[in-house]
Design a protein around this motif. Structure first.
Motif, PDB file in Angstrom:
ATOM      1  N   ALA A 515       0.831  -1.224   0.000  1.00 19.24           N
ATOM      2  CA  ALA A 515       0.000   0.000   0.000  1.00 19.24           C
ATOM      3  C   ALA A 515       0.853   1.257   0.000  1.00 19.24           C
ATOM      4  O   ALA A 515       0.483   2.269  -0.614  1.00 19.24           O
ATOM      5  CB  ALA A 515      -0.928  -0.016   1.215  1.00 19.24           C
ATOM      6  N   SER A 516       2.011   1.189   0.668  1.00 24.03           N
ATOM      7  CA  SER A 516       2.877   2.383   0.721  1.00 24.03           C
ATOM      8  C   SER A 516       3.801   2.488  -0.491  1.00 24.03           C
ATOM      9  O   SER A 516       4.571   3.443  -0.610  1.00 24.03           O
ATOM     10  CB  SER A 516       3.713   2.364   2.010  1.00 24.03           C
ATOM     11  N   GLY A 517       3.750   1.492  -1.391  1.00 20.39           N
ATOM     12  CA  GLY A 517       4.554   1.538  -2.614  1.00 20.39           C
ATOM     13  C   GLY A 517       5.968   1.018  -2.456  1.00 20.39           C
ATOM     14  O   GLY A 517       6.791   1.155  -3.365  1.00 20.39           O
ATOM     15  N   ASP A 518       6.272   0.376  -1.308  1.00 23.91           N
ATOM     16  CA  ASP A 518       7.634  -0.093  -1.064  1.00 23.91           C
ATOM     17  C   ASP A 518       7.996  -1.333  -1.879  1.00 23.91           C
ATOM     18  O   ASP A 518       9.177  -1.642  -2.038  1.00 23.91           O
ATOM     19  CB  ASP A 518       7.822  -0.420   0.434  1.00 23.91           C
ATOM     20  N   LEU A 519       6.986  -2.064  -2.371  1.00 21.89           N
ATOM     21  CA  LEU A 519       7.252  -3.321  -3.076  1.00 21.89           C
ATOM     22  C   LEU A 519       6.817  -3.254  -4.535  1.00 21.89           C
ATOM     23  O   LEU A 519       6.410  -4.256  -5.124  1.00 21.89           O
ATOM     24  CB  LEU A 519       6.529  -4.473  -2.364  1.00 21.89           C
ATOM     25  N   LEU A 533      -8.516   0.720  -4.948  1.00 18.71           N
ATOM     26  CA  LEU A 533      -9.542   0.187  -4.054  1.00 18.71           C
ATOM     27  C   LEU A 533     -10.370   1.302  -3.428  1.00 18.71           C
ATOM     28  O   LEU A 533      -9.840   2.337  -3.031  1.00 18.71           O
ATOM     29  CB  LEU A 533      -8.896  -0.650  -2.948  1.00 18.71           C
ATOM     30  N   LYS A 534     -11.654   1.034  -3.311  1.00 27.55           N
ATOM     31  CA  LYS A 534     -12.536   2.014  -2.667  1.00 27.55           C
ATOM     32  C   LYS A 534     -12.481   1.873  -1.148  1.00 27.55           C
ATOM     33  O   LYS A 534     -12.764   2.819  -0.421  1.00 27.55           O
ATOM     34  CB  LYS A 534     -13.977   1.799  -3.150  1.00 27.55           C
ATOM     35  N   ASN A 535     -12.151   0.687  -0.668  1.00 28.47           N
ATOM     36  CA  ASN A 535     -12.205   0.437   0.775  1.00 28.47           C
ATOM     37  C   ASN A 535     -11.039  -0.461   1.179  1.00 28.47           C
ATOM     38  O   ASN A 535     -11.088  -1.679   1.010  1.00 28.47           O
ATOM     39  CB  ASN A 535     -13.533  -0.232   1.134  1.00 28.47           C
ATOM     40  N   ARG A 536      -9.994   0.146   1.725  1.00 30.43           N
ATOM     41  CA  ARG A 536      -8.807  -0.623   2.086  1.00 30.43           C
ATOM     42  C   ARG A 536      -8.989  -1.403   3.392  1.00 30.43           C
ATOM     43  O   ARG A 536      -8.391  -2.444   3.577  1.00 30.43           O
ATOM     44  CB  ARG A 536      -7.587   0.296   2.232  1.00 30.43           C
ATOM     45  N   ARG A 537      -9.788  -0.873   4.307  1.00 30.50           N
ATOM     46  CA  ARG A 537      -9.853  -1.534   5.615  1.00 30.50           C
ATOM     47  C   ARG A 537     -10.504  -2.920   5.506  1.00 30.50           C
ATOM     48  O   ARG A 537     -10.206  -3.811   6.294  1.00 30.50           O
ATOM     49  CB  ARG A 537     -10.554  -0.663   6.648  1.00 30.50           C
ATOM     50  N   VAL A 538     -11.361  -3.100   4.508  1.00 27.26           N
ATOM     51  CA  VAL A 538     -11.927  -4.430   4.245  1.00 27.26           C
ATOM     52  C   VAL A 538     -10.796  -5.426   3.958  1.00 27.26           C
ATOM     53  O   VAL A 538     -10.791  -6.563   4.437  1.00 27.26           O
ATOM     54  CB  VAL A 538     -12.910  -4.361   3.051  1.00 27.26           C
ATOM     55  N   LEU A 539      -9.813  -4.967   3.185  1.00 25.03           N
ATOM     56  CA  LEU A 539      -8.691  -5.827   2.807  1.00 25.03           C
ATOM     57  C   LEU A 539      -7.823  -6.178   4.019  1.00 25.03           C
ATOM     58  O   LEU A 539      -7.408  -7.333   4.188  1.00 25.03           O
ATOM     59  CB  LEU A 539      -7.855  -5.125   1.733  1.00 25.03           C
ATOM     60  N   PHE A 540      -7.566  -5.210   4.883  1.00 25.44           N
ATOM     61  CA  PHE A 540      -6.748  -5.465   6.072  1.00 25.44           C
ATOM     62  C   PHE A 540      -7.460  -6.426   7.031  1.00 25.44           C
ATOM     63  O   PHE A 540      -6.834  -7.338   7.585  1.00 25.44           O
ATOM     64  CB  PHE A 540      -6.413  -4.151   6.781  1.00 25.44           C
ATOM     65  N   VAL A 541      -8.759  -6.233   7.218  1.00 30.70           N
ATOM     66  CA  VAL A 541      -9.508  -7.117   8.117  1.00 30.70           C
ATOM     67  C   VAL A 541      -9.565  -8.531   7.527  1.00 30.70           C
ATOM     68  O   VAL A 541      -9.386  -9.523   8.249  1.00 30.70           O
ATOM     69  CB  VAL A 541     -10.926  -6.568   8.375  1.00 30.70           C
ATOM     70  N   ALA A 542      -9.792  -8.642   6.227  1.00 25.05           N
ATOM     71  CA  ALA A 542      -9.840  -9.965   5.580  1.00 25.05           C
ATOM     72  C   ALA A 542      -8.489 -10.668   5.679  1.00 25.05           C
ATOM     73  O   ALA A 542      -8.426 -11.889   5.880  1.00 25.05           O
ATOM     74  CB  ALA A 542     -10.249  -9.814   4.117  1.00 25.05           C
TER      75      ALA A 542
END
Length: 927
Positions: A515-519, A533-542
């Motif tokens: 997400a921060s572009g480091d990779l 993505l419209k909703n990143r927190r969904v991805l982190f929780v999943a």
């Protein structure tokens, strides 16, 4: 060195007391027998008769200790102390033989004196059955000819007993000089223990060691020892949750506990681990956990030595079931005995990590100049932050009962650490661990607490670090009980490198870095996708929840989705977000299964995948989740081939979702590819038309532009020849492309596969084509045993020659294949029952056969031969390997090009494939 030279009294710790000592070794009886032999024959003639007595005493002593360990399988300290006691008695007898009989001195000079001292682990009085016997022979002055002869005689006795001896023979001055120069020598001497010989020499050496070596060097020793520990962790795998841990040297292992003891002993001159409590470095409760963890680790190590008959310290897959059985772990619903044993192992490793943090906190208060570096530009003057104080840039508690006043602070401290990028004072971590029980259902339902936790999880800074701190303090598992159930849980296979909790936290860390572009170089598609993505927190929780239901005895994807439906509303997610998280958890393996086990050039594969994904947002979320899940499995699992397959699937699915029925049709795609090839080849139109007509429509659809161009050049070079083989490194896909252009005939596929295996290659993908004029045009993607492409000229030449020999039948393929080593040296620890499934709905044109079996050399060759015997045509093969498990998928038709639909024929095909996949009896008996 120990404070007393004379033989210590029985240990105050009951765990180290040795009962029925004479059942282990009866020194008095043994000495009497030896003295009688010497009196009768003289030392020279008696020696050949004395040695069997000592060997028998060692073997009987070890057998008695082993028997006691089997009766009390968790009594690690007892076994370790008994082993040390056994060696002590033998060393004392050997000393007396050498000094009293082999080289007796009636009137010794001041220089003809020897003290025998145990050092290292042996000095601590703890040994596993096959540990090194570390001994120091000390003399008051420079060695004389007598001391050299006596020491040499003792060593020969020890070597003849088959002991692995680590020895040094030095004067006291040499000992002091070497200890000042070498950290490892200084550490070994720190644990020096008198065994036998001249007590005055030992006393003088002890006094000189503390006066001339230890005095005034506390800070240097501590900083060097911690640096040594950090280097060891990097070497062994910088996680205490590596699923094949090194019990002695790994993170959270015995060496970490010993390092604490060494430092405490160096600074405070403690003579036993118990005294760490007296000097205030550990509380009584922490010391109890110290002893419990050490006792367990010693038990595991002693069992490993006992089972293997050697100094084995790595708890490998093939040893884990045996140790679990010896330590009386049993199967439970959802968890095998070995998984329960390993979970308990990792929980003990976690205890070691916690104790290390607490211990370093005390050192920091008194020895911070040499021990650790702090965040720069933060003054040492305490400040306030939401009620917490700042102590040298670290979050600390203003008072001991600070968490008790408001338990939500147990979450808030980690939120503040993340938000302000601060460390947490180890004493605050100790308090959090102690007060974790304050997190009750009331706190779990607290809206503020859940918001703080969600902020940490979805942090744009470094959520991996802070979540790991939460896990170390036991706060994570208390706040999310479902996560607590997978803490320290391993899966008994060779694919997953880490425990479930460690894998999940690492996946979140990778997600944050993408997400921060480091990779961006490693994951260009995911980096671009996550920005849309419209909703990143969904991805982190999943990502947090994708494996949370492992070890429950059912499909962890389905059970995990149920957990998500209950947990997400508590965390503050909206209903639509909850449903999205649950869908991602339920289908988190879908994309990798499609990409690695299906033919992506088959329209039906993309259609089936899209029918489940249904939306662009879901596709983007699932793509990034799949990438971090695979990458977090462990080193070497992710490669450019997997990246390419996932990218190809993502792009094809994205196009179908965006364009729907307006996508480019089959004819348009073929025409486009022909135009690209025409431009790449730059040959006369008549020649190009002739070449293009030879290639079938399925070929144009299946192969990418660069491989089509590569194939065309090979065909042009071959001209009228009936065989042409090329092998070239293909860095874009992390593999070597092996292309065979040959006259088509039955059995060609299995012969090519056999030739590639003989050359040491693993086939990861194969596409089999036949031109309109009856020539086979087959493309194989091949990697070496380390999942890397063959790139050197000699390797490529060997590959081509091996395939050519196999096609020409120049040598017996079966004999050569059987000589290949096992794919994984420890794969015999696993029992995978072969299985074959048939799916006639996965493709419009082909029957799809999937075979799951234990990975081994030439498995693909044997399956291909079974297909040849079944009189079917293979059109493509896709090989996925998950540690010791191989999943080989074949797209096949009958000899006329149609699907195979007759039930009898399908059943016979499955039986034949399963039989081919089964291990041979000879391999089974050798395992």
């Amino acid at each position: 060195m120990n404070a007393r030279a004379n033989i210590p009294r029985p240990a105050s710790d009951p765990g180290k007391r040795i009962v029925r000592q004479r059942d282990i070794v009866d020194r008095r009886k043994l000495v009497e027998a030896i003295e009688a032999l010497i009196a009768e024959h003289g030392i020279t003639k008696a020696r050949p008769q004395i040695l069997p007595l000592l060997q028998e005493a060692l073997a009987n002593g070890r057998a008695e200790i082993s028997l006691r360990l089997m009766e009390k399988p968790s009594a690690g300290h007892e076994a370790a102390a008994a082993q040390s006691f056994l060696i002590d008695q033998l060393v004392r007898i050997i000393h007396d033989i050498a000094v009293g009989h082999q080289y007796p001195v009636n009137n010794p000079s001041s220089g003809e004196r020897i003290a025998v001292m145990a050092v290292g682990g042996y000095g601590r009085g703890e040994m596993a059955p096959h540990s090194d016997v570390d001994i120091a022979f000390l003399t008051p002055f420079k060695q004389t000819s007598w001391t050299e002869q006596a020491v040499e005689a003792m060593l020969y006795w020890l070597w003849d007993l088959g002991l692995k001896v680590g020895q040094s023979s030095r004067s006291i001055d040499e000992m002091v000089r070497m200890a000042n120069e070498d950290l490892s020598i200084r550490t070994a001497l720190l644990e020096g223990r008198y065994i036998w010989g001249d007590t005055e020499v030992y006393e003088e050496a002890k006094a000189r060691f503390y006066a001339d070596v230890v005095s005034g060097t506390d800070r240097t020793f501590v900083s060097e020892k911690l640096a040594e520990r950090d280097a060891r962790h990097v070497r062994m795998g910088d996680s205490r949750y590596v699923v094949e841990p090194n019990v002695k040297e790994g993170k959270g292992g015995m060496r970490d506990l010993q390092t604490l003891y060494w430092i405490g002993k160096y600074i405070h001159r403690v003579t036993s681990a118990e005294e760490l409590v007296d000097v205030g470095l550990l509380t009584a409760d922490e010391f109890r956990r110290f002893r419990k963890a050490a006792n367990f680790l010693w038990a595991v190590r002693c069992h490993m030595h006992d089972m293997t008959g050697r100094a084995e310290d790595r708890l490998t897959f093939d040893l884990q079931p045996g140790v679990a059985e010896r330590m009386r772990f049993a199967d439970r619903p959802g968890k095998s005995a070995v998984e329960r044993f390993m979970q308990y192992y990792f929980l003990n490793a976690k205890v070691v990590g916690n104790l290390t943090g607490v211990f370093l906190a005390h050192l920091d208060e008194t020895h911070n100049a040499g021990v650790r570096r702090f965040i720069p530009n933060i003054t040492r003057r305490p400040k306030k932050l939401k009620g917490f104080t700042l102590d040298r840039g670290r979050l600390a508690l203003p008072e001991e009962n600070f968490f008790e006043e408001d338990p939500v602070r147990l979450i808030e401290i980690f939120h503040l650490a993340d938000k302000h990028e601060l460390e947490i004072h180890p004493l605050a971590m100790r308090a959090a661990r102690r007060d974790a029980k304050l997190i009750t259902n009331k706190i779990r339902k607290d809206r503020r607490a859940n918001k703080l936790f969600l902020d940490v999880l979805c942090s744009p800074r470094d959520p991996e670090l802070v979540l790991r701190w939460m896990n170390e303090a036991s706060i994570f598992g208390r706040f999310i009980p479902d996560f607590g159930r997978v803490v320290a849980q391993m899966q008994f296979d060779m694919y997953h490198h880490y425990t479930v909790d460690e894998h999940s936290i690492r996946a979140i860390g990778l997600l944050s870095r993408i997400a921060s572009g480091d990779l961006v170089e490693d994951h260009p598609n995911s980096t671009e996708t996550i920005r849309k993505l419209k909703n990143r927190r969904v991805l982190f929780v999943a990502t947090l929840l994708h494996d949370i239901a492992k070890g429950r005895g059912g499909d962890h994807s389905i059970l995990g989705a149920e957990v998500a439906m209950k947990l997400c509303p508590r965390l503050g997610l909206e209903p639509y977000e909850t449903e999205l998280v649950a869908w991602l958890v339920r289908h988190h393996l879908l994309m990798s299964a499609m990409a690695f086990k299906r033919d992506l050039s088959d329209f039906k594969t993309i259609q089936d995948f899209v029918s489940q994904v249904k939306s662009i947002e879901r596709l983007r979320l699932l793509t990034v989740l799949t990438v971090v899940d695979i990458r977090a499995v462990g080193p070497g699992v992710w490669n450019s081939w997997k990246r390419q397959l996932l990218t190809d699937l993502f792009q094809a699915a994205e196009e179908m979702l965006l364009l729907g029925h307006k996508q480019r049709g089959r004819k348009e795609r073929i025409a486009e590819k022909k135009a690209v090839l025409s431009e790449a080849l730059d040959i006369p139109k008549i020649q190009f038309s002739k070449l293009a007509r030879r290639l079938t429509d399925p070929y144009w659809i299946a192969e990418p532009d660069d491989i089509i161009a590569h194939n065309a050049r090979l065909m042009l070079r071959a001209g009228d020849d009936s065989l042409a083989i090329s092998a070239d490194a293909y860095p874009e896909r992390g593999a070597t492309l092996v292309t065979i252009y040959a006259a088509d005939h039955p059995g060609l596929f299995y012969r090519i596969a056999g030739g590639i295996h003989v050359a040491g290659g693993n086939i990861i993908d194969a596409r089999i084509h036949t031109t309109r004029d009856g020539m086979a045009l087959d493309n194989f993607l091949v990697q070496d045993q380390h999942s890397q492409p063959f790139a050197e000229d000699t390797q490529l030449t060997r590959l081509k020659r091996a395939v050519e020999d196999a096609l020409a039948n120049r040598s017996k393929l079966t004999t050569k294949l059987e000589a290949r080593p096992l794919a994984h040296s420890r794969a015999g620890a696993f029992n995978i029952v072969p299985n074959a499934t048939v799916d006639n709905d996965a493709s419009n044109r082909f029957t799809v056969v999937e075979v799951t079996a234990q990975d081994r050399p030439a498995l693909l060759n044997e399956l291909a031969y079974a297909l040849f015997e079944s009189k079917v045509t293979v059109h493509s093969a896709h090989i996925a390997t998950y540690g010791e498990r191989a999943v080989d998928t074949f797209y096949i038709t009958d000899l006329l090009g149609g699907k195979i639909e007759a039930k009898t024929r399908l059943n016979n095909l499955k039986k034949r494939l399963v039989k081919a996949a089964e291990q041979k009896e000879a391999e089974k008996s050798a395992a």
